[in-house]
Design an enzyme around this catalytic site. Structure first.
Site, PDB file in Angstrom:
ATOM      1  N   SER A 364      67.077  77.884  42.272  1.00 25.03           N
ATOM      2  CA  SER A 364      66.314  78.516  41.258  1.00 25.03           C
ATOM      3  C   SER A 364      67.027  78.157  39.929  1.00 25.03           C
ATOM      4  O   SER A 364      68.006  78.256  39.725  1.00 25.03           O
ATOM      5  CB  SER A 364      66.548  79.995  41.415  1.00 25.03           C
ATOM      6  N   ARG A 365      65.917  77.382  39.314  1.00 24.63           N
ATOM      7  CA  ARG A 365      66.508  76.534  38.123  1.00 24.63           C
ATOM      8  C   ARG A 365      66.945  77.607  36.879  1.00 24.63           C
ATOM      9  O   ARG A 365      67.374  77.107  35.939  1.00 24.63           O
ATOM     10  CB  ARG A 365      65.668  75.481  37.718  1.00 24.63           C
ATOM     11  N   VAL A 366      65.958  78.630  36.827  1.00 26.68           N
ATOM     12  CA  VAL A 366      66.023  79.474  35.694  1.00 26.68           C
ATOM     13  C   VAL A 366      66.174  80.872  35.825  1.00 26.68           C
ATOM     14  O   VAL A 366      66.976  81.688  34.939  1.00 26.68           O
ATOM     15  CB  VAL A 366      64.758  79.337  34.782  1.00 26.68           C
TER      16      VAL A 366
END
Lengths: 521, 176
Positions: A364-366
């Site tokens: 999950s990048r953010v």
């Protein structure tokens, strides 16, 4: 009661007198080709791209191709009654769907018409299907968490409000189960949910609606259903319809979770349309704008800045892969658009790991920015422990021949894996997730037999609720593990563990464990 | 595809005729030829038939339009040689459209259940001319399905003042 004819005739008379016989000029064209859900129309020179067209018998169409001598349109309804030479009227409107509070609790089709038999939808708000995504100024970075209630996801692949997180996996790996759990977990929060079923079986949609109703989740959920029995144009517009319904909430400062289940079928429906409209095929016969098809949809998820009331729209698109092939055209496209992916694996699913999340490949990048401090702390350790476990997993069969440290790591990993398993439709509150993960990552569960971990967890939650309700409350409110709470938590876990061990393995082991602990201390 | 080909021939023909100032005459020649062919289907089928040798077709065409202008005949021979004679009607239609556009004429198709009186026609033409700012050329069509009133189709704009349409609208309002 007697029927009074004069009353009826006055009523009718009034209707007829009030009849609006105003004439208006409409632009018309002539059908020159119809078939397979698409039509070519001669005339309609001023037609706009994406405009709704009216065919005879009230069938609507959507103008997609504007050419020098004709207009290519897709038909949103039964095209069997349309003939060559029929008159087509312009409506001057862009396709739109009803939106607003009245949509909650309803099941609608891709045009926003109710299909749940609960009567017409009373709303004033209408939204165009297509809208340019919110601009840079209107947005702010993701900062609030969206709790799915799944331990494996909330801890290691956290999702923030306004994020786009892809759920990807083969058929039958529990892709739909994750967002359905997430919807159920939004009960008692301020999040509205929209479930868009694209090309699903009707039976599956009915099952989802039933599950949501059983858990009281339909009150804040809209289901947009474009099932596989419907023509491709409806499948094509359905995610945009779902997004438009969500945007109405978002623009009013509310939070929305939209699930697109699934975008592979959406791409296939769009490919069908494009080929019938004779647009040139590209890779895997998808048209050239297949990337834009999904990027413009997913770009519409956003977290508004506070000046714009701070609403958010979180998207959970689903992609079905073939034999785990994530490098196919559509999966790679959507992976690159989204802010991370949850990768579900067949082997894990059949090994009993459910949800079958492959934590190594999922990211999950953010969402990390949105996690609270307590969760961040336990999750950091969890990820590390699991990574070490995976490295050593292959050696597990050597058993006792391994050195102590390796054995300890394997032990830990097995128990953590057990904690991350979770029953369907039973989301867990975030403070409880933190408590059990804390117990797992600090090694306090290492003496519990692996097959007992599940029971331990269930009974532990009950114990904490009954005996230490303040602890959970404190974690929930502050979102932190302060020194005091941590100490209290450790004590509580110890207390429960002792009684649990005593009950399962007898007094002896419990005492042994205690003495060992003393020695190590 | 066919349509675009027809457009290109029509445009070329228009340019030639415009230079020679024979736009209207050519249109009449088109009309005459097409109505003749429609009355004599055998000749039409023969000319439209693909395998027939072009030279043979040319001879027949020459015979058909003997009193026509040199330019029009040359045009017909050209489309025969290019094997595009079957586009004749499409080219004629497209040509008429081009000429109308330049001459600021709009064709209005008026459908009525019974033939219109002369003064009614004048009135309709006047009203339409006022509305569109163009010279109106009325084309009539008798359609008993309309029952009453009239339907005008003018360059893709529909003006439906028929009884059938109003009844249909009333039905929808009452049943809605």
């Amino acid at each position: 009661m007697s029927v009074r004819p004069d009353e009826i005739s006055t009523l009718l008379q009034k209707q007829i007198e009030g009849f609006d016989k105003s004439l208006e000029m409409v632009d018309v064209g002539t059908v020159i080709y119809v078939g397979d859900g698409v039509s070519r129309i001669y005339g309609l020179e001023k037609c706009m791209a994406g405009e709704l067209l009216e065919f005879p018998d009230g069938v609507m169409g959507l103008a997609l191709n504007l050419e020098t001598d004709n207009v290519g349109a897709v038909l949103l309804g039964d095209y069997k009654k349309i003939k060559e030479g029929d008159t087509v009227k312009r409506t001057g409107r862009i396709a739109q769907v009803p939106a607003g509070e009245a949509m909650a609790g309803r099941v609608v089709n891709a045009l926003g018409q109710p299909i749940d038999g609960k009567g017409p939808i009373k709303t004033e708000a209408f939204r165009p299907l297509e809208r340019i995504a919110p601009g840079v100024i209107q947005r702010q970075p993701v900062k609030e968490p969206l709790q799915t209630g799944l331990k494996a996801i909330d801890s290691m692949i956290p999702i923030g409000r306004g994020q786009r997180e892809l759920i990807i996996g083969d058929r039958g790996t529990g892709k739909t189960a994750i967002p359905v759990d997430a919807i159920i977990n939004q009960k008692d929060t301020d999040v509205y949910c929209i479930y868009v079923a694209i090309g699903q079986k009707r039976s599956k949609v009915a099952a989802v609606v039933q599950v949501l109703e059983e858990h009281g989740a339909m009150d804040y959920t809209t289901v947009v259903a474009a099932t596989s029995s419907e023509p491709a144009p409806l499948l094509y517009i359905s995610p945009y319809a779902g997004c438009a319904i969500g945007e109405e909430y978002m623009d009013n400062g509310k939070h929305v979770l939209v699930i697109y289940d699934d975008l592979s079928k959406h791409a296939i429906a769009y490919r069908e349309l494009s080929l019938l409209l004779r647009r040139p095929p590209g890779r895997e016969a998808y048209p050239g704008d297949i990337f834009y098809l999904h990027s413009r949809l997913l770009e519409r998820s956003a977290k508004y800045s506070d000046e714009y009331d701070g609403g958010s729209l979180t998207a959970l698109p689903i992609i079905e892969t073939q034999e785990g092939d994530v490098s196919a055209y559509i999966p790679t496209n959507v992976i690159s658009i989204t802010d991370g992916q949850i990768y579900l694996e067949r082997d894990l699913f059949f090994a009993g790991v459910r949800p079958a999340v492959n934590v190594g490949l999922s990211v999950s990048r953010v969402g990390g920015n949105a996690q609270n401090k307590a969760m961040k702390r336990v999750a950091g350790r969890l990820r590390l422990d699991l990574a070490q476990y995976r490295e050593l997993e292959a050696f597990a069969q050597f058993g006792t021949e391994l050195d102590k440290a390796t054995q300890a790591r394997l032990n830990r990993g097995e128990r953590l894996g057990e904690i991350l398993k979770q029953e369907q439709y039973s989301p867990i509150a975030v403070e409880k997730q933190i408590m059990i993960l804390y117990a797992g990552t600090t090694g306090m569960l290492d003496e519990i037999p692996v097959e007992e971990v599940k029971r331990f967890e269930a009974e532990f939650f009950r114990f904490m609720e009954g005996n230490h309700p303040a602890l959970g409350q404190a974690i929930k409110e502050t979102g932190e593990l302060t020194e005091d709470t941590e100490k209290d938590l450790r004590k509580a876990i110890d207390e429960f563990k002792k009684s649990f061990l005593m009950e399962t393995t007898g007094l002896e082991t419990a005492e042994k464990a205690e003495s060992e602990e003393k020695a190590s201390a | 595809m066919k349509f675009r080909t027809a457009q290109k021939y029509a445009l070329a023909l228009y340019r030639v005729m415009d230079e020679k100032d024979r736009l209207d005459e050519t249109r009449e020649e088109f009309d005459k030829l097409i109505s003749f062919l429609n009355q004599n289907k055998e000749i039409k089928n023969f000319l439209y038939n693909y395998p027939v040798k072009e030279d043979l077709k040319s001879e027949i065409v020459k015979g058909l339009v003997s009193e026509s202008s040199e330019d029009f005949l040359r045009f017909l021979i050209l489309i025969v040689q290019k094997k595009r004679f079957n586009l004749l009607e499409m080219i004629a239609e497209e040509y008429a459209r081009l000429v109308n556009k330049v001459q600021n004429v709009e064709v209005a198709l008026v459908a009525t259940p019974m033939p219109l009186e002369e003064d009614q026609k004048e009135e309709i033409a006047k009203a339409l001319a006022e509305m569109s700012g163009k010279e109106i050329k009325l084309e009539e069509k008798i359609d008993p399905d309309i029952k009453g009133g009239f339907v005008i189709n003018m360059g893709g704009k529909l003006f439906d003042a028929s009884l059938t349409a109003q009844l249909e609208k009333m039905f929808q309002q009452i049943t809605a």
